[in-house]
Design an enzyme around this catalytic site. Structure first.
Site, mmCIF file in Angstrom:
data_model
loop_
_atom_site.group_PDB
_atom_site.id
_atom_site.type_symbol
_atom_site.label_atom_id
_atom_site.label_comp_id
_atom_site.label_asym_id
_atom_site.label_seq_id
_atom_site.Cartn_x
_atom_site.Cartn_y
_atom_site.Cartn_z
ATOM 1 C CG HIS A 29 -30.961 29.246 6.815
ATOM 2 N ND1 HIS A 29 -31.638 28.872 7.962
ATOM 3 C CD2 HIS A 29 -30.544 30.513 7.038
ATOM 4 C CE1 HIS A 29 -31.623 29.873 8.830
ATOM 5 N NE2 HIS A 29 -30.969 30.882 8.285
ATOM 6 C CG ASP B 88 -32.305 33.970 6.937
ATOM 7 O OD1 ASP B 88 -32.434 34.877 6.091
ATOM 8 O OD2 ASP B 88 -31.280 33.832 7.626
#
Length: 968
Positions: A374, A105
């Site tokens: 993230h 991701d």
């Protein structure tokens, strides 16, 4: 909320379901959620089941860090920290060591990551988000898998097999032709923050029945075959799940069991067999095919575009304040770790409770680890989640400051009622009254000479050191506040040591220099008929900077040693961006989508020059026009003059700039553009996670060229021509680009609002009305000269000294001899300038460094007994240079760990470990994938180990050791 609505249910229900069928498998990544579940939710039965499932390979931890970290805007030190945090927990608790990655991701893939995971002992790496057009090409030519040599210097020694997910990425393709609901998501979509009482979730897939099982099977097989055509082996990785899935694992597995059974019973007809698998199972299957793979060099996959107008380059700058605090916290943690480690080694019978101290450090380790997520430091979270990260960071920083203050107290035998309070890197808190002590700790393992600044209430000041000698200092009116003054104190401190300075009111003998101010009135910078140039110089021994009196802007810089002059001007511009999805592409927390070229923000600049014997500060205020009342932009540029007798090389060779930006108008993205007459051919160089440099060619695209030529700058960016280089060093991440020959622009701040439904649902609109104060240091010179300066300067900016204040209850403290010896003269640990002491800490893990023993103690249930282990010191040493980068500094360095650490005590044992500490390097045998270059498939071995404490560190190596001292 995530724990309550979703994550706890995943672990509880998945563990229960895996126990019901030996064929069922599951992979888990982020340890933060798992640890919260393990500590607060899991029953003793669940815990026993987890142990059993791990042993039998049904549950597999991949990556194993606290989080799945971002790859663009994080520093390698913090990536290593969060990976080590998670691995330490997993190894201590289960005796397991993750061996595969699942980086599905992060928004783009860095070339540092393959090196990081290779050093951690991984056998394969998996990524997904790379440019849409590049992925389509790689897919067509079956090149989604390769052996990646991320580091030019370490090359094949730390290479890793890498798998890029195909266009379907990490979620199960949900379109099924026989239903208007999505397929394969039988538990539906998680509802926040409260789960529905009746257990009926939105968008639950049709259950598998006799009447639709054949249709389900046909859909799944068709997708498997489509994907099989994109890979070289006949093994297809088919990810099942997505964000926030498996909160009801029972309905998931019971349906999938039926489907897999049906396909396997008709495998002749379908031409495929299917099984539940972990990532490890998949990579094992591919590895055993024994194919020869192509090599990819150190090129990364940044920036990342998911569609023609979706360049994910906005997040390089989003939430600049959070990015800044995250780095300050990381730097304070670095200082606190070495400070505490020294204290424990030198004062074994101390009055400070070590267990409490370790908890204080752990609170900051946890906060710095989690923000590397993230959707953390990237600024791609909602304001509420951003506040959680900020609160956890501030709480951890408060704890570590408190710990450092109490150690100083203890070592100075001060009266316990004296007050020590500390302020780290902040201008707004400081000395209100005079007659106080300033304690300054240098966390680097080199001697430093630099200035620390503290706020004071008036300008008549004297500063003395521990021995009563006068210390050079300069005081001047503050740029940001009318009521206070900034006192700059010149400090010279050995590595890992602290000095104490006494700041008192003027006593007639020696006073701090007072900076005198000259104000230049506001100039219109846009007149058509520019009269003849009137230039005036500001400078020090290394540089002369000329300002143009007609505009109050910088005009040029001369580097005195080579007498080279470059034209250099700086201006603020704004990209205007669209927030209405009906009108075209939008900018948001993730994306940068400029309407057109950037527009200059100011037509008039005011200038103030404050000069003194030690420092000259120019203050430029940028106004929208000649009569505007307020300014949104300012630059404070500082240049230092170092007196005789001090080593001022680094200090002299930097031009420090602090920017003040904000609050912006809505849908504006603010950049500082530096334009020079260097013929750079629009080539830009940026760092990759503070570890290595990437070359960035300007590329023209059909669409979105401006945004697709933005790159992350974590610590360093530079432009150069054949002879001269201009370097920028940063203390937080920014987006950076070269939009013209001789130019470099840095995005400093963003304020956005848009009506994209997805952004509104998650409150992702980045309406950030803050004022930011980022700092950038400029270094100008020949390539050879800047090569020597920028590594040490970058670390000097990252790890500025920690400043603490104390009012020691009236009486003068009597300094014990011991402290004087340590802090004023010798350095407890000093490394050569091409090495960096990356870690010196006491992790506190209780695991055995002998793997067989550790596995046994986990089986016997003994792994959690006893207090934290304070005898094991974690040491990491990093070589800062690439092969061939510098004739001297790129050489391997041989050091004797026993003599390096003798200032801490007598070393009795050193064990070399993998990056996160969980492997003995002598037993770590990673899979060797066959490549055209190295056809023999075997296990790659580690580098030379430390016989008799002697270690040779080669370019770009990061070496990790457990060190044990006498008497601990």
């Amino acid at each position: 909320e995530s724990m309550h609505a979703y994550a706890a249910n995943v672990y509880t229900s998945v563990v229960e379901e895996l126990m019901k069928g030996k064929q069922r498998k599951f992979i888990a990544v982020e340890q933060e959620f798992f640890r919260l579940w393990w500590d607060a939710v899991a029953t003793d039965t669940h815990k026993q089941q987890v142990h059993q499932l791990l042993q039998e390979g049904q549950l597999e931890f991949v990556i194993g860090g606290q989080v799945m970290h971002d790859e663009a805007v994080t520093l390698i030190d913090d990536q290593i920290l969060q990976l080590t945090e998670g691995h330490g927990f997993l190894y201590e608790t289960f005796g397991i060591r993750p061996q595969f990655s699942w980086h599905v991701d992060p928004f783009g893939a860095s070339a540092t990551t393959p090196t990081l995971f290779a050093l951690a002992g991984f056998n394969a790496h998996l990524i997904s988000r790379i440019d849409y057009d590049l992925k389509a090409d790689m897919q067509k030519s079956k090149k989604l898998q390769f052996v990646w040599q991320g580091s030019p210097s370490l090359s094949e020694r730390e290479e890793i097999f890498t798998h890029v997910m195909d266009q379907y990425s990490y979620c199960t393709p949900s379109q099924i032709p026989f239903s208007n609901r999505s397929g394969f998501y039988w538990n539906g979509i998680a509802a926040f923050p409260d789960p529905p009482k009746d257990g009926v979730y939105p968008n639950m897939s049709l259950p598998v029945t006799d009447s639709n099982i054949h249709l389900y099977a046909q859909t799944m097989v068709a997708n498997i075959k489509e994907r099989a055509a994109w890979f070289r082996t006949s093994d297809v990785l088919w990810p099942w799940g997505c964000d926030k899935q498996f909160f009801n694992a029972s309905v998931q597995y019971s349906n999938m069991d039926l489907l897999l059974g049906y396909i396997n019973n008709h495998s002749e007809e379908f031409g495929v067999t299917v099984q539940y698998a972990t990532v490890g199972d998949y990579f094992q299957a591919v590895y055993s095919r024994n194919l020869t793979w192509e090599i990819r060099d150190s090129q990364d996959f940044l920036p990342y575009s998911s569609e023609p107008f979706q360049a994910w380059t906005g997040f390089y700058t989003s939430r600049s304040t959070l990015k800044g605090i995250a780095r300050r916290a990381s730097s304070l943690l670095y200082a606190g770790e070495s400070f505490f480690t020294q204290y424990v080694q030198k004062h074994p019978a101390s009055s400070i409770c070590k267990c409490k101290a370790l908890k204080q450090l752990q609170s900051l380790r946890w906060a710095v680890s989690e923000v590397q997520h993230h959707d953390g430091i990237t600024g791609t979270e909602s304001p509420k989640v951003k506040d959680m990260y900020m609160n956890n960071l501030m709480y951890g920083m408060f704890n570590v400051k408190k710990l450092m203050a109490s150690i100083i107290f203890d070592m100075n035998n001060a009266k316990k009622n004296g007050e020590v309070y500390s302020s780290v890197y902040s201008k707004d808190s400081g000395i209100a009254d005079v007659d106080q002590y300033v304690v300054v700790y240098n966390p680097l393992a080199w001697n430093i000479t630099t200035f620390v600044s503290v706020s004071v209430s008036h300008s008549a000041m004297s500063v003395y050191d521990e021995l009563g000698h006068s210390v050079p200092a300069q005081v001047q009116s503050s740029a940001e506040s009318y009521s206070t003054y900034d006192l700059y104190i010149l400090v010279a401190i050995s590595g890992l040591s602290y000095r104490k300075y006494h700041v008192k009111p003027l006593d007639g003998k020696q006073s701090a220099f007072v900076g005198s101010s000259v104000k230049y009135k506001r100039k219109d910078i846009t007149p058509a008929d520019q009269q003849g140039q009137r230039l005036f110089p500001v400078g020090n021994n290394c540089y002369q900077v000329l300002f143009d009196q007609n505009t109050n802007l910088m005009h040029s810089i001369t580097e005195r040693e080579t007498n080279q002059t470059i034209q250099l001007t700086q201006e603020f511009l704004e990209y205007h961006v669209n927030g209405d999805v009906m009108k075209g592409p939008i900018s948001d927390n993730y994306l940068f989508a400029p309407n057109a070229s950037a527009v200059p923000v100011s037509k008039a600049v005011e200038l103030e020059v404050v000069s003194g014997n030690l420092m000259t500060e120019t203050r430029q205020y940028f106004y929208s026009n000649v009569t505007a009342q307020d300014y949104i932009y300012a630059v404070y540029t500082r240049m230092y003059t170092v007196p005789e007798g001090y080593n001022g090389k680094l200090l002299c060779h930097r031009i420090e700039q602090e920017y003040r930006v904000g609050p912006l108008e809505l849908n504006r993205e603010a950049v500082l553009r530096t334009s020079t007459n260097l013929n750079t051919r629009q080539l830009l160089y940026t760092d990759s996670n503070g570890y290595q440099i990437q070359k960035r060619l300007f590329k023209a695209y059909l669409n979105n060229t401006v945004a697709r030529n933005y790159y992350p700058m974590v610590q360093t960016a530079y432009i150069e021509d054949d002879t001269t280089r201009l370097m920028l060093l940063a203390e937080r991440a920014h987006g950076v680009s070269s939009q013209g020959n001789g130019q470099v622009e840095v995005m400093l701040h963003r304020r956005l609002w848009n009506n994209l439904q997805w952004d509104l649902n998650y409150n992702l609109t980045l309406n950030d009305s803050s004022v930011v104060h980022p700092v950038i240091w400029l270094i100008l010179g020949t390539k050879a000269a800047t090569n020597i300066l920028y590594k040490t300067s970058g670390l000097a900016l990252e790890h500025r000294p920690v400043v603490m204040f104390g009012a020691l209850s009236g009486d003068k403290p009597k300094l014990p001899r011991r402290l004087q010896q340590n802090s004023v003269h010798s350095s407890p640990v000093a490394v050569p300038p091409n090495l960096h002491l990356q870690t010196l800490s006491i992790p506190g893990w209780r695991y055995s460094s002998n793997h067989a023993e550790q596995v046994l103690s986990v089986r016997m249930g003994k792994q959690k007994q006893g207090d934290a282990d304070f005898s094991r010191v974690l040491l990491r040493i990093r070589h800062l240079y690439e092969v061939g980068e510098d004739p001297v500094l790129s050489q391997p360095v041989t050091i004797n760990l026993k003599s390096l650490l003798k200032g801490l005590g007598s070393v009795v044992l050193v064990e070399e470990r993998s990056l996160t500490g969980i492997w003995d390097v002598n037993t770590l045998k990673r899979w060797k994938w066959k490549t055209a270059q190295y056809p023999s498939k075997g296990f790659s071995n580690s580098t030379d180990t430390s016989e008799n404490y002697i270690v040779t560190v080669h370019p770009k190596e990061i070496r990790t050791f457990f060190v044990y001292f006498q008497g601990q």
